[in-house]
Design a protein around this motif. Structure first.
Motif, mmCIF file in Angstrom:
data_model
loop_
_atom_site.group_PDB
_atom_site.id
_atom_site.type_symbol
_atom_site.label_atom_id
_atom_site.label_comp_id
_atom_site.label_asym_id
_atom_site.label_seq_id
_atom_site.Cartn_x
_atom_site.Cartn_y
_atom_site.Cartn_z
ATOM 1 N N ILE A 14 35.195 -45.583 -31.623
ATOM 2 C CA ILE A 14 33.844 -46.215 -32.090
ATOM 3 C C ILE A 14 34.048 -47.764 -31.853
ATOM 4 N N VAL A 15 35.062 -48.361 -32.057
ATOM 5 C CA VAL A 15 35.220 -49.781 -32.056
ATOM 6 C C VAL A 15 34.821 -50.162 -30.301
ATOM 7 N N TRP A 16 35.599 -49.337 -29.317
ATOM 8 C CA TRP A 16 35.410 -49.825 -28.021
ATOM 9 C C TRP A 16 33.856 -49.304 -27.780
ATOM 10 N N ALA A 17 33.207 -48.422 -28.130
ATOM 11 C CA ALA A 17 31.924 -48.115 -27.727
ATOM 12 C C ALA A 17 31.039 -49.087 -28.217
ATOM 13 N N TYR A 18 31.034 -49.714 -29.583
ATOM 14 C CA TYR A 18 30.369 -50.958 -29.953
ATOM 15 C C TYR A 18 30.635 -52.202 -28.976
ATOM 16 N N PHE A 19 31.964 -52.269 -28.531
ATOM 17 C CA PHE A 19 32.057 -53.581 -27.671
ATOM 18 C C PHE A 19 31.455 -53.201 -26.434
ATOM 19 N N MET A 20 31.614 -52.188 -25.858
ATOM 20 C CA MET A 20 30.965 -51.815 -24.707
ATOM 21 C C MET A 20 29.670 -52.085 -24.502
ATOM 22 N N LYS A 21 28.781 -51.760 -25.746
ATOM 23 C CA LYS A 21 27.264 -52.009 -25.891
ATOM 24 C C LYS A 21 26.979 -53.421 -25.910
ATOM 25 N N GLN A 22 28.063 -54.242 -26.485
ATOM 26 C CA GLN A 22 27.742 -55.711 -26.700
ATOM 27 C C GLN A 22 28.246 -56.290 -25.306
ATOM 28 N N SER A 23 28.785 -55.639 -24.353
ATOM 29 C CA SER A 23 29.188 -56.224 -23.161
ATOM 30 C C SER A 23 27.922 -56.490 -22.199
ATOM 31 N N ARG A 28 29.765 -59.566 -20.024
ATOM 32 C CA ARG A 28 29.906 -60.624 -20.811
ATOM 33 C C ARG A 28 31.570 -60.406 -21.123
ATOM 34 N N LEU A 29 32.168 -61.383 -20.862
ATOM 35 C CA LEU A 29 33.444 -61.311 -20.873
ATOM 36 C C LEU A 29 34.229 -60.781 -22.001
ATOM 37 N N TRP A 30 34.121 -61.620 -23.196
ATOM 38 C CA TRP A 30 34.985 -61.073 -24.404
ATOM 39 C C TRP A 30 34.485 -59.670 -25.051
ATOM 40 N N PRO A 31 33.211 -59.287 -24.987
ATOM 41 C CA PRO A 31 33.138 -57.950 -25.440
ATOM 42 C C PRO A 31 33.652 -56.894 -24.270
ATOM 43 N N SER A 32 33.540 -57.483 -22.978
ATOM 44 C CA SER A 32 34.318 -56.400 -22.041
ATOM 45 C C SER A 32 35.846 -56.374 -22.106
ATOM 46 N N GLY A 34 37.217 -56.797 -25.170
ATOM 47 C CA GLY A 34 37.418 -55.822 -26.225
ATOM 48 C C GLY A 34 37.539 -54.385 -26.037
ATOM 49 N N THR A 35 36.217 -53.946 -24.905
ATOM 50 C CA THR A 35 36.202 -52.856 -24.534
ATOM 51 C C THR A 35 37.611 -51.975 -24.048
ATOM 52 N N ILE A 36 37.928 -52.717 -23.194
ATOM 53 C CA ILE A 36 39.275 -52.420 -22.467
ATOM 54 C C ILE A 36 40.247 -52.274 -23.233
ATOM 55 N N VAL A 37 40.702 -53.203 -24.116
ATOM 56 C CA VAL A 37 41.646 -53.367 -25.056
ATOM 57 C C VAL A 37 41.619 -52.199 -25.840
ATOM 58 N N PHE A 38 40.621 -52.137 -27.015
ATOM 59 C CA PHE A 38 40.446 -50.825 -27.612
ATOM 60 C C PHE A 38 40.546 -49.519 -27.002
ATOM 61 N N MET A 39 39.938 -49.467 -25.636
ATOM 62 C CA MET A 39 40.116 -48.095 -25.095
ATOM 63 C C MET A 39 41.572 -47.996 -24.871
ATOM 64 N N ILE A 40 42.023 -48.595 -24.461
ATOM 65 C CA ILE A 40 43.482 -48.358 -24.151
ATOM 66 C C ILE A 40 44.123 -47.948 -25.378
ATOM 67 N N ALA A 41 44.002 -48.570 -26.250
ATOM 68 C CA ALA A 41 44.756 -48.233 -27.615
ATOM 69 C C ALA A 41 44.298 -47.055 -28.009
ATOM 70 N N SER A 42 42.925 -46.636 -28.129
ATOM 71 C CA SER A 42 42.767 -45.228 -28.471
ATOM 72 C C SER A 42 43.110 -44.306 -27.702
ATOM 73 N N PHE A 43 43.312 -44.358 -26.274
ATOM 74 C CA PHE A 43 43.591 -43.261 -25.466
ATOM 75 C C PHE A 43 45.293 -43.349 -25.664
ATOM 76 N N ALA A 44 46.097 -44.246 -25.875
ATOM 77 C CA ALA A 44 47.394 -44.212 -26.159
ATOM 78 C C ALA A 44 47.451 -43.429 -27.451
#
Length: 109
Positions: A14-23, A28-32, A34-44
């Motif tokens: 949910i968090v990475w989807a929100y950041f993806m929308k905000q990117s 936009r750098l920081w939401p992008s 955030g998307t990648i960081v939370f996506m990796i954590a979610s997949f892990a």
């Protein structure tokens, strides 16, 4: 422990989807980031949960948490429309997740 990992992985989806929308399409750098960081954590965490849980169960529950959570975040934080049909659809998704978990073979093998 696998169920806790799976729950957290779904919440992070949910968090990475929100950041993806905000990117705004990764313009936009920081939401992008955030998307990648939370996506990796979610997949892990999903991967860790799949060490014990059946793949089908883990994946369906992960995506279901993400889908319903993204719907709620969209309505609450992003002002997306709320209709009885969208709420019914979310209720049906949650019902499916519960049935998937309760079905024979839905738990750890």
């Amino acid at each position: 422990m696998a169920w806790i990992y799976l729950l957290i992985a779904g919440l992070l989806e949910i968090v990475w989807a929100y950041f993806m929308k905000q990117s705004h399409g990764f313009t936009r750098l920081w939401p992008s980031v955030g998307t990648i960081v939370f996506m990796i954590a979610s997949f892990a965490l999903l991967s860790s949960a799949m060490k014990t849980l059946p793949m089908g169960t883990a994946y369906v529950i992960w995506t279901g948490i993400g889908a319903v959570g993204a719907f709620v975040v969209g309505v609450v934080l992003l002002g997306e429309s709320l209709s009885w049909m969208r709420v019914l659809a979310a209720v049906l998704v949650v019902s499916g997740l519960v049935l998937f978990r309760l079905a024979p073979g839905g738990g750890a093998h």
